[in-house]
Scaffold this motif. Sequence first.
Motif, PDB file in Angstrom:
ATOM      1  N   ARG A  20       0.842  -1.194   0.000  1.00  0.00           N
ATOM      2  CA  ARG A  20       0.000   0.000   0.000  1.00  0.00           C
ATOM      3  C   ARG A  20       0.878   1.246   0.000  1.00  0.00           C
ATOM      4  O   ARG A  20       2.027   1.225   0.467  1.00  0.00           O
ATOM      5  N   ARG A  21       0.331   2.327  -0.484  1.00  0.00           N
ATOM      6  CA  ARG A  21       1.067   3.591  -0.484  1.00  0.00           C
ATOM      7  C   ARG A  21       1.398   3.980   0.953  1.00  0.00           C
ATOM      8  O   ARG A  21       0.571   3.858   1.852  1.00  0.00           O
ATOM      9  N   GLY A  22       2.602   4.457   1.138  1.00  0.00           N
ATOM     10  CA  GLY A  22       3.085   4.782   2.478  1.00  0.00           C
ATOM     11  C   GLY A  22       4.088   3.772   2.996  1.00  0.00           C
ATOM     12  O   GLY A  22       4.843   4.055   3.928  1.00  0.00           O
ATOM     13  N   PHE A  23       4.103   2.573   2.381  1.00  0.00           N
ATOM     14  CA  PHE A  23       5.061   1.562   2.813  1.00  0.00           C
ATOM     15  C   PHE A  23       6.486   1.980   2.474  1.00  0.00           C
ATOM     16  O   PHE A  23       6.755   2.524   1.407  1.00  0.00           O
ATOM     17  N   ASN A  24       7.392   1.734   3.405  1.00  0.00           N
ATOM     18  CA  ASN A  24       8.810   1.914   3.133  1.00  0.00           C
ATOM     19  C   ASN A  24       9.622   1.163   4.184  1.00  0.00           C
ATOM     20  O   ASN A  24       9.049   0.630   5.141  1.00  0.00           O
ATOM     21  N   VAL A  25      10.927   1.140   3.987  1.00  0.00           N
ATOM     22  CA  VAL A  25      11.833   0.392   4.861  1.00  0.00           C
ATOM     23  C   VAL A  25      12.950   1.311   5.339  1.00  0.00           C
ATOM     24  O   VAL A  25      13.520   2.071   4.543  1.00  0.00           O
ATOM     25  N   ILE A  26      13.252   1.231   6.630  1.00  0.00           N
ATOM     26  CA  ILE A  26      14.439   1.871   7.196  1.00  0.00           C
ATOM     27  C   ILE A  26      15.365   0.768   7.674  1.00  0.00           C
ATOM     28  O   ILE A  26      14.976  -0.060   8.497  1.00  0.00           O
ATOM     29  N   ALA A  27      16.573   0.748   7.159  1.00  0.00           N
ATOM     30  CA  ALA A  27      17.582  -0.218   7.606  1.00  0.00           C
ATOM     31  C   ALA A  27      18.723   0.535   8.275  1.00  0.00           C
ATOM     32  O   ALA A  27      19.002   1.693   7.945  1.00  0.00           O
ATOM     33  N   THR A  28      19.367  -0.115   9.232  1.00  0.00           N
ATOM     34  CA  THR A  28      20.552   0.463   9.851  1.00  0.00           C
ATOM     35  C   THR A  28      21.728  -0.483   9.649  1.00  0.00           C
ATOM     36  O   THR A  28      21.553  -1.695   9.525  1.00  0.00           O
ATOM     37  N   ALA A  29      22.924   0.084   9.607  1.00  0.00           N
ATOM     38  CA  ALA A  29      24.134  -0.721   9.432  1.00  0.00           C
ATOM     39  C   ALA A  29      25.296  -0.050  10.139  1.00  0.00           C
ATOM     40  O   ALA A  29      25.413   1.187  10.139  1.00  0.00           O
ATOM     41  N   ASN A  30      26.126  -0.864  10.732  1.00  0.00           N
ATOM     42  CA  ASN A  30      27.302  -0.422  11.463  1.00  0.00           C
ATOM     43  C   ASN A  30      28.504  -0.587  10.556  1.00  0.00           C
ATOM     44  O   ASN A  30      28.806  -1.699  10.112  1.00  0.00           O
ATOM     45  N   ASP A  31      29.203   0.499  10.263  1.00  0.00           N
ATOM     46  CA  ASP A  31      30.299   0.405   9.292  1.00  0.00           C
ATOM     47  C   ASP A  31      31.650   0.083   9.926  1.00  0.00           C
ATOM     48  O   ASP A  31      32.677   0.169   9.266  1.00  0.00           O
ATOM     49  N   ARG A  32      31.641  -0.341  11.202  1.00  0.00           N
ATOM     50  CA  ARG A  32      32.919  -0.706  11.834  1.00  0.00           C
ATOM     51  C   ARG A  32      32.970  -2.155  12.294  1.00  0.00           C
ATOM     52  O   ARG A  32      34.014  -2.628  12.696  1.00  0.00           O
ATOM     53  N   ASP A  33      31.852  -2.840  12.271  1.00  0.00           N
ATOM     54  CA  ASP A  33      31.856  -4.227  12.724  1.00  0.00           C
ATOM     55  C   ASP A  33      32.678  -5.097  11.780  1.00  0.00           C
ATOM     56  O   ASP A  33      32.651  -4.930  10.568  1.00  0.00           O
ATOM     57  N   ARG A  34      33.367  -6.074  12.362  1.00  0.00           N
ATOM     58  CA  ARG A  34      34.132  -7.012  11.563  1.00  0.00           C
ATOM     59  C   ARG A  34      33.369  -8.326  11.447  1.00  0.00           C
ATOM     60  O   ARG A  34      32.605  -8.694  12.321  1.00  0.00           O
ATOM     61  N   GLY A  35      33.606  -9.014  10.360  1.00  0.00           N
ATOM     62  CA  GLY A  35      33.005 -10.326  10.205  1.00  0.00           C
ATOM     63  C   GLY A  35      31.538 -10.306   9.863  1.00  0.00           C
ATOM     64  O   GLY A  35      30.817 -11.253  10.122  1.00  0.00           O
ATOM     65  N   VAL A  36      31.057  -9.202   9.268  1.00  0.00           N
ATOM     66  CA  VAL A  36      29.662  -9.137   8.865  1.00  0.00           C
ATOM     67  C   VAL A  36      29.576  -9.184   7.349  1.00  0.00           C
ATOM     68  O   VAL A  36      30.581  -9.115   6.643  1.00  0.00           O
TER      69      VAL A  36
END
Length: 362
Positions: free
Chosen positions: A192-208
């Motif tokens: 439906r209109r209004g749907f969206n996604v927010i993702a977060t990511a850590n740019d210092r973690d190792r092994g991801v």
Amino acid sequence: MTDTPELLRPHAEQVYAEELARLAAVDDRPRPPSWLLSPWAVVTYLMGGTLADKTVISPKYVGSSRLMEVAVATLATDRALLLLGVPGTAKSWVSEHLAAAISGDSTLLVQGTAGTAEEALRYGWNYARLLAEGPSEAALVPSPVMVAMRTGAIARIEEVTRVPADVADGLITVLSEKTLPVPELGTEIQARRGFNVIATANDRDRGVNDMSSALRRRFNTVVLPLPATVREEVEIVTRRVADLGKALDLPAPGDAVDEIRRVVTIFRELRSGSTDDGRTAVKVPSGTLSTAEAISVVTGGLALAAHFGDGRLRAGDVAAGIVGSVVKDPVADRAVWNEYLETVVRHRDGWKDFYRAARDAG
């Protein structure tokens, strides 16, 4: 701010229900489909301000308002939003408050881990019903992403780079075509209109896992920086500690500003490899020493002061927490910390009490 004393960690839409309601009442600007507030009102909710009716909106994010405007504008389009940054830059905090202000529901959340399965991002099955009845709508168990698609809401994916790459790539069709095929039922879910996604990511973690280029192209990326100044970081720590203290019945941090500033100063100097005045180079430990860790150290110190002291935060209450945050590697970090104590802390005016407490804690 709504009083929810029985809950240890209320959702943002519960804590700030009154502010959200006042913003909705005075908000006369255009709202995207399914949004509870206009983009202007969402940014006002995040950055704080005073409304025309004199209602004071508390700041949820201390930093660049332009970054928040870019994030909100992204969510008003068909592009998903990726909040990227080092640990402790308020990525999860901003994500939660964006979802609360836009959809009134921050709970459509997938916590990314190495064990996150495809079902967490797409859908699963009630296997008892599946075996008894076969594939059916009633046996389908929707993921938070599917629920958000059906209702036109914001879905949140925390630590998306911790999700196995092949599982995360299941989002590509959702983000590009705004559909989620359900081949077992011969159907699909259309957003439906209004749907969206927010993702977060850590740019210092190792092994991801690295996001595939195909998936990354579906996101607009907003990089959240560390606080620019000591004053800004002290304000963030003070506000968050006050919020946590209310839930934990700890003393208000009003008379703890000096100790908060000391914690923040130590963390910033060890992060940057230099004292604030730029005169002395210091070695950098292995940990990130984020703002979130500073909040944890001060909160722990307030707990010590409340339960084993006179309620006033002192150097001895934060020293052990700082040592624990800095010394992750018992050999290398211990040497870094001891050198910092002897070359910087020992000779700093007004820090003798902390120097002694830190030596005792070490």
